[in-house]
Motif scaffolding. Structure first.
Motif, PDB file in Angstrom:
ATOM      1  N   GLU A   1      -5.118 -12.467   0.172  1.00  0.00           N
ATOM      2  CA  GLU A   1      -5.455 -11.176  -0.430  1.00  0.00           C
ATOM      3  C   GLU A   1      -6.777 -10.654   0.127  1.00  0.00           C
ATOM      4  OE1 GLU A   1      -3.216  -9.796  -2.281  1.00  0.00           O
ATOM      5  OE2 GLU A   1      -1.983 -11.568  -2.403  1.00  0.00           O
ATOM      6  N   GLN A   2      -7.744 -11.543   0.281  1.00  0.00           N
ATOM      7  CA  GLN A   2      -9.038 -11.138   0.814  1.00  0.00           C
ATOM      8  C   GLN A   2      -8.920 -10.705   2.275  1.00  0.00           C
ATOM      9  OE1 GLN A   2     -10.719 -10.338  -1.785  1.00  0.00           O
ATOM     10  NE2 GLN A   2     -12.576 -11.221  -0.996  1.00  0.00           N
TER      11      GLN A   2
ATOM     12  N   ARG B   1      -7.444  -7.253   2.404  1.00  0.00           N
ATOM     13  CA  ARG B   1      -8.423  -6.240   1.996  1.00  0.00           C
ATOM     14  C   ARG B   1      -9.385  -5.925   3.134  1.00  0.00           C
ATOM     15  NH1 ARG B   1     -13.424  -5.993   0.789  1.00  0.00           N
ATOM     16  NH2 ARG B   1     -13.692  -8.237   0.756  1.00  0.00           N
TER      17      ARG B   1
ATOM     18  N   THR C   1      -8.767  -6.210   6.285  1.00  0.00           N
ATOM     19  CA  THR C   1      -7.995  -5.473   7.288  1.00  0.00           C
ATOM     20  C   THR C   1      -7.924  -3.995   6.913  1.00  0.00           C
ATOM     21  OG1 THR C   1      -6.682  -7.418   7.829  1.00  0.00           O
ATOM     22  CG2 THR C   1      -5.751  -5.286   8.437  1.00  0.00           C
ATOM     23  N   TYR C   2      -7.634  -3.712   5.634  1.00  0.00           N
ATOM     24  CA  TYR C   2      -7.583  -2.314   5.190  1.00  0.00           C
ATOM     25  C   TYR C   2      -8.954  -1.653   5.313  1.00  0.00           C
ATOM     26  CZ  TYR C   2      -2.932  -3.306   3.399  1.00  0.00           C
ATOM     27  OH  TYR C   2      -1.618  -3.654   3.285  1.00  0.00           O
ATOM     28  N   ASP C   3     -10.018  -2.370   4.982  1.00  0.00           N
ATOM     29  CA  ASP C   3     -11.372  -1.828   5.135  1.00  0.00           C
ATOM     30  C   ASP C   3     -11.645  -1.451   6.590  1.00  0.00           C
ATOM     31  OD1 ASP C   3     -12.052  -2.035   2.464  1.00  0.00           O
ATOM     32  OD2 ASP C   3     -13.026  -3.987   2.692  1.00  0.00           O
TER      33      ASP C   3
ATOM     34  N   LEU D   1      -3.624   3.720   2.692  1.00  0.00           N
ATOM     35  CA  LEU D   1      -4.428   2.537   2.966  1.00  0.00           C
ATOM     36  C   LEU D   1      -5.380   2.231   1.811  1.00  0.00           C
ATOM     37  CD1 LEU D   1      -5.301   2.985   6.746  1.00  0.00           C
ATOM     38  CD2 LEU D   1      -3.718   1.340   5.725  1.00  0.00           C
ATOM     39  N   LYS D   2      -5.948   3.265   1.211  1.00  0.00           N
ATOM     40  CA  LYS D   2      -6.821   3.071   0.053  1.00  0.00           C
ATOM     41  C   LYS D   2      -6.043   2.453  -1.107  1.00  0.00           C
ATOM     42  CE  LYS D   2     -10.040   6.867   0.863  1.00  0.00           C
ATOM     43  NZ  LYS D   2     -10.510   8.165   0.317  1.00  0.00           N
TER      44      LYS D   2
ATOM     45  N   ARG E   1      -5.372  -1.178  -0.309  1.00  0.00           N
ATOM     46  CA  ARG E   1      -6.601  -1.966  -0.460  1.00  0.00           C
ATOM     47  C   ARG E   1      -6.881  -2.226  -1.937  1.00  0.00           C
ATOM     48  NH1 ARG E   1     -12.117   0.733   1.021  1.00  0.00           N
ATOM     49  NH2 ARG E   1     -11.448   1.828  -0.823  1.00  0.00           N
ATOM     50  N   GLU E   2      -6.747  -1.217  -2.767  1.00  0.00           N
ATOM     51  CA  GLU E   2      -6.966  -1.387  -4.206  1.00  0.00           C
ATOM     52  C   GLU E   2      -5.975  -2.378  -4.801  1.00  0.00           C
ATOM     53  OE1 GLU E   2      -6.959   2.468  -6.020  1.00  0.00           O
ATOM     54  OE2 GLU E   2      -8.579   3.171  -4.726  1.00  0.00           O
TER      55      GLU E   2
ATOM     56  N   GLU F   1      -4.625  -4.896  -3.245  1.00  0.00           N
ATOM     57  CA  GLU F   1      -5.049  -6.243  -2.837  1.00  0.00           C
ATOM     58  C   GLU F   1      -6.189  -6.743  -3.716  1.00  0.00           C
ATOM     59  OE1 GLU F   1      -3.306  -8.007  -0.907  1.00  0.00           O
ATOM     60  OE2 GLU F   1      -2.070  -6.392  -0.096  1.00  0.00           O
ATOM     61  N   ILE F   2      -7.087  -5.841  -4.086  1.00  0.00           N
ATOM     62  CA  ILE F   2      -8.197  -6.226  -4.966  1.00  0.00           C
ATOM     63  C   ILE F   2      -7.665  -6.681  -6.320  1.00  0.00           C
ATOM     64  CG2 ILE F   2     -10.209  -5.333  -6.211  1.00  0.00           C
ATOM     65  CD1 ILE F   2     -10.699  -3.522  -3.696  1.00  0.00           C
TER      66      ILE F   2
END
Length: 68
Positions: free
Chosen positions: A5-6, A9, A11-13, A28-29, A32-33, A35-36
């Protein structure tokens, strides 16, 4: 699972830093959210499992009677 998961995240960042198109950035946002949230839920589940095992008496990773 938590490490995956990290990694996702991060990768999306990285992708968000490179991409300017709003139609690509918004999904993508969201991802990412997500995954958080997954990271937080897996952490919660791990804590619950650890607490359950710590409070159990006679919990063994293997059966001691077979190790004689």
């Amino acid at each position: 699972m938590i490490a995956a998961e990290q990694k996702a995240r991060v990768t999306y960042d990285n992708l968000l830093r490179l991409i300017d198109d709003p139609d690509v950035r918004e999904p993508l946002k969201f991802l990412r959210e997500r995954e958080i949230v997954h990271y937080q839920r897996f952490g919660d589940a791990l804590g619950i499992a650890q607490d359950a095992f710590e409070n159990k008496k006679n919990f063994y990773a293997c059966n001691p009677s077979f190790d004689k």
